[in-house]
Write an enzyme that holds these catalytic residues in place. Structure first.
Site, short mmCIF file in Angstrom:
data_model
loop_
_atom_site.label_atom_id
_atom_site.label_comp_id
_atom_site.label_asym_id
_atom_site.label_seq_id
_atom_site.Cartn_x
_atom_site.Cartn_y
_atom_site.Cartn_z
N CYS A 51 23.89 42.08 -1.93
CA CYS A 51 24.14 42.97 -0.56
C CYS A 51 24.25 44.07 -0.45
O CYS A 51 23.84 44.77 0.75
CB CYS A 51 25.36 42.34 -0.16
SG CYS A 51 26.33 40.58 -0.45
N CYS B 277 19.98 36.11 1.38
CA CYS B 277 20.59 35.27 1.81
C CYS B 277 20.77 35.27 3.25
O CYS B 277 21.35 34.81 4.44
CB CYS B 277 22.09 35.88 1.82
SG CYS B 277 22.62 37.51 2.75
S1 FES Z 1 25.44 37.43 1.96
FE1 FES Z 1 24.28 38.24 3.13
S2 FES Z 1 24.18 40.92 2.56
FE2 FES Z 1 26.35 39.73 1.46
#
Ligand code: FES
Ligand SMILES: Cc1ncc(COP(=O)(O)O)c(C=O)c1O
Ligand SMILES: Cc1ncc(COP(=O)(O)O)c(C=O)c1O
Ligand code: FES
Lengths: 388, 134, 388, 134
Positions: B102, B33
């Site tokens: 995450c 992400c």
């Molecule tokens: S979406 Fe990036 S760490 Fe959770």
């Protein structure tokens, strides 16, 4: 201050007048609009009255050019797939932009993958604008459809649709615009825009969810998307969603009332919000065009903080906002719209969309401004990349 | 979508901040992400006596970091290294499936900080970072 | 007696409990179910609770196998086109029956015309039954999908779906059933029926119009029909119609309560109506299977009189009925279902469908019987082909 | 969907029935929908002095027959033959587009009855009937 709803681009509260209009059609007036008996006829009349109401809102010459659908997505699917499948013998090329809603992009991708269509995805400038000259240049002998949205759902940029319409008007190419975010918010006229097809969705302007409409200009060669019964002159099968249609009609009527006045009022609130953010918070960037933007859209990138934790914190303060479109909020990809505008990944990541609505007040704006500053301070203090 | 435990750690994250004269510092970017995490540790006799973090990340990243620091504070380095993502997720009463990645952020940053303390060059981390633009 | 509604196969009145359940989701709880903030989360929870309710009603193992659609037509389109387009590399042959609803027939015809599919339309016997042996015989190496309705909307005949499921279970062929008329009326269990896909529509069992669901068994290879956002696990785009979904949930809950008891009661009323008609009127023919039929369906051909004038006269007496399906009531063609059952044209022309509902009373049946006789007498007296 | 005038004639059709010793009888089937109409006329000095009809047809068929009999009763045969479908539809305050074909039924049956009175063999009518199964 209990709760402040600043996510009107995702969906809007149903107006009390709309709720009231719907109610009798939920229970007492429950007939099937296609039935010949009295239960059917009383709702048929109402459905046709709504068709006129919607035609008026978008300047259609003939109510028959309005086809009710289950929402904006279906209107987009009907327009794009319906035109493509009916006209594929004339050519298999479609022009669109890279910042369309997924309800346009995914039908285009479907046509590429399953039907060997060619699709040109036009770039946009840093404000999110499509250049009409790019449309002109992309046209080939094979082009049968151009589909460019009227206003973007994330950054609010309003596209030069009338100019593109002017380019296309003498050509044998259909022109569709996804006006889901625009209708009810700014004046929309299918003849001024010179479009052949247009999508709208009731829940974006204080109507109910699950109902929308597709404008299809007389003479347009198109096949149905929803195949089945002969409803909607054979262009959209399925038992008419009468309560939905009635709600759409009331919402259209309300939207048309003093539209320009309301537009002015909401623009002022929007600018109060934008200016307040700029004053209170350093290193923020306004995404989208500074002036060619929807009166209710604020989209800012707040550097050094991440979108989801920003949203969650705002939510804890009672403020409903969004980061990118609601539909993609479950996804981890940065918004394709912001990326197409060449906004760097980590800045796109901190984007915040605040969209005002019919019921937004000055007090709400001021409350949101105060809490937003507080939350940004908290998150920046936690940020490994913020150094102040 | 998040459990109460996650929301508690998200709202009141434990051990946020920096340690000026940390014994080990780790920084990672999440390859899925693009989020970023920095972790600082103080080590005495192979025991993590202090730990702090900073994150540019989502709610789950903040909560997992927070609980991770709680879980390893006072533990030996060996014990800390044994902590798995799923133990962290479990301690938070679960994470939504799309948010499981995450929890890597915190674990990786911690591992990275321990490696930094031990003087190990960390190649792993850089492969993680390769498609991150920061 | 003011009005007697005997057209529940066209649509049903919304139950008061359903209306009540919907109301809070029209106005106060208006959030977008995909939004992460509190407005979104409160409706998301409700949407998922409804998914469980619907799964339970049809015996689905996992609520995730239920996908909300805009109605029965969309569930049929999704099932048929979604399976066809995804599996066309395996084969391009589909088996269906000649008495399906247009929501099944027209997607099949679309696949024939636009995608070179081959479709076998199986015949039915004079009671409207498909022979499972015919299904077995029609299968080729190219067959990827069989779609046969659970209960017919015009004559109420219930098909041997479980037997067909048994034939198909070890084959690499998907099995879909249009259960729009059956769900809520008779017990339906996707595992007993051994189907992979099933369509249902809320407004057929006292839920609202414009909402339905498609059961899609885990592991089924299918592409979306409605392309766009990532709603419904990517299988059905568009902002969730939350009020509709809530209404469907309540209707499903109500339908499941004492289903067999209600079925018995309504069967008794139906038989009272059938027997009354036979006693009062000569030369009437009951269309559809005498026992394998929906508990609420009466379909008779009354010789020497024409359907529309019969309906209009009944309507003037306050009785809402139908001749063939409501969707085709605007059309002049005699019902394709009756023709497929080899009922002669002029007998099909005088067909009358009376469909009972949750709220039908014995008094209403008796009133309808009396008025029907009167109207039939009047029309027969005008008929150039009646000689008594 | 139907005008009040149509509904009036539908509910209270004028001149329904048969004329035992009619001077002319016409029967037609509507090729579009399969409906059937029979018309009886009594003619005196080229004037239609009595007229009756029977129909196996839709609401529009009944109403158009009813008003047609009213419109031609007392008219000469020439005048009656000049009556057009659209005049009939107009007299009923219009018909839905998909129901315009129904007005042919009455006009054709009348024409047929006049021809029968005049002793003209009517071929036209049979072409109309060809795809009707009655
Ligand atoms: S979406 Fe990036 S760490 Fe959770
Ligand atoms: C620009 C745009 N197009 C299409 C849609 C889809 O509309 P709906 O959710 O009503 O299907 C939306 C909103 O979700 C939108 O913002
Ligand atoms: C058997 C059958 N299938 C499909 C449909 C279509 O359902 P809907 O009108 O909800 O789209 C109907 C009813 O109209 C039906 O009776
Ligand atoms: S439909 Fe047959 S005469 Fe009108």
């Amino acid at each position: 201050m209990e709760k402040v709803y600043l996510d009107n681009a995702a969906t809007t509260p149903v107006a009390p007048e709309v709720k009231e209009a719907i109610e009798p059609y939920l229970a007492e007036k429950f007939g099937n609009a296609s039935s010949v008996h009295s239960f059917g006829r009383e709702v048929r009349e109402k459905v046709e009255a709504v068709r006129e109401e919607v035609a008026e809102l978008i300047g259609a010459d003939d109510p028959e050019e309005v086809i009710f659908t289950s929402g904006g997505t279906e209107a987009d699917n009907l327009s794009i797939k319906g035109i493509a499948m009916e006209n594929r013998d004339k050519g298999q090329h479609i022009i669109t932009s890279s910042i369309e809603h997924h309800a346009v992009l995914h039908p285009c991708e479907y046509l590429e993958e399953y039907h060997d269509f060619d699709v040109t995805y036009l770039p946009v400038d840093e404000d999110g604008l499509v250049d009409p000259a790019d449309v002109a240049e992309a046209i080939t002998d094979e082009t049968i459809l151009v589909t460019i949205m009227l206003a973007n759902n994330e950054v609010g940029t309003i596209q030069p649709i009338a100019e593109i319409g002017e380019i296309l008007k003498d050509k044998d190419i259909y022109f569709h615009t996804d006006a889901v975010q625009a209708v009810g918010s700014i004046p929309v006229d299918v003849n001024e825009l010179q479009v052949d097809l247009l999508s709208l969705s009731a829940h974006k302007f204080n109507g109910p969810k699950g109902i929308g409409a597709c404008y299809i200009r007389k003479g347009t060669e198109i096949i149905p998307f929803m195949h089945g019964g002969a409803q909607e002159r054979g262009l959209r099968a399925s038992t008419e969603n009468v309560p939905g249609i009635v709600g759409l009609g009331k919402a259209a009527e309300l939207a048309a009332e003093n539209l320009e006045e309301k537009q002015k009022k909401i623009t002022e609130l929007r600018d109060r919000l934008i200016n307040g953010i700029k004053e209170n918070i350093d290193e923020v960037i306004l995404n989208g065009h500074p002036t060619k933007r929807l009166p209710n859209n604020v989209n800012v990138s707040i550097r050094y903080i991440e979108g989801e934790s920003l949203l969650l914190n705002l939510d804890l303060e009672g403020i409903a906002a969004s980061s990118g479109s609601a539909c993609t909020s479950g996804s981890l990809d940065p918004s394709h719209v912001l990326l197409a505008m060449d906004i760097p990944h980590e800045i796109a990541h901190g984007s915040l969309r605040l969209t005002l609505g019919k019921y937004t007040t000055e007090e709400e704006i001021d409350y949101a401004l105060e809490r937003l500053s507080k939350v940004v301070d908290k998150l920046r203090a936690m940020s490994p990349i913020y150094n102040k | 979508m998040y459990s109460d435990k996650v929301m508690d750690h998200f709202q009141n994250p434990r051990n946020v901040g920096e340690i000026e004269d940390a014994d080990g510092v780790g920084e990672v970017g999440n390859p899925t992400c693009g989020d970023i995490m920095k972790m600082y540790i103080t080590v005495e006799d192979d025991v993590i006596t202090d730990i702090k973090f900073k994150t540019f990340g989502c709610g789950a990243a903040i909560a997992t970091s927070s609980i991770t620091t709680e879980m390893v504070k006072g533990k030996t380095l060996d014990e800390a290294e044994e902590l798995t993502n799923s133990e962290v997720a479990e301690a938070l009463d679960g994470l939504p499936p799309e948010k499981m990645h995450c929890s890597n952020l915190a674990a990786d940053a911690l591992q990275n900080a321990i490696n930094n303390y031990k003087g190990i060059e960390d190649d792993d981390v850089c492969t993680h970072c390769e498609d991150i633009s920061h």
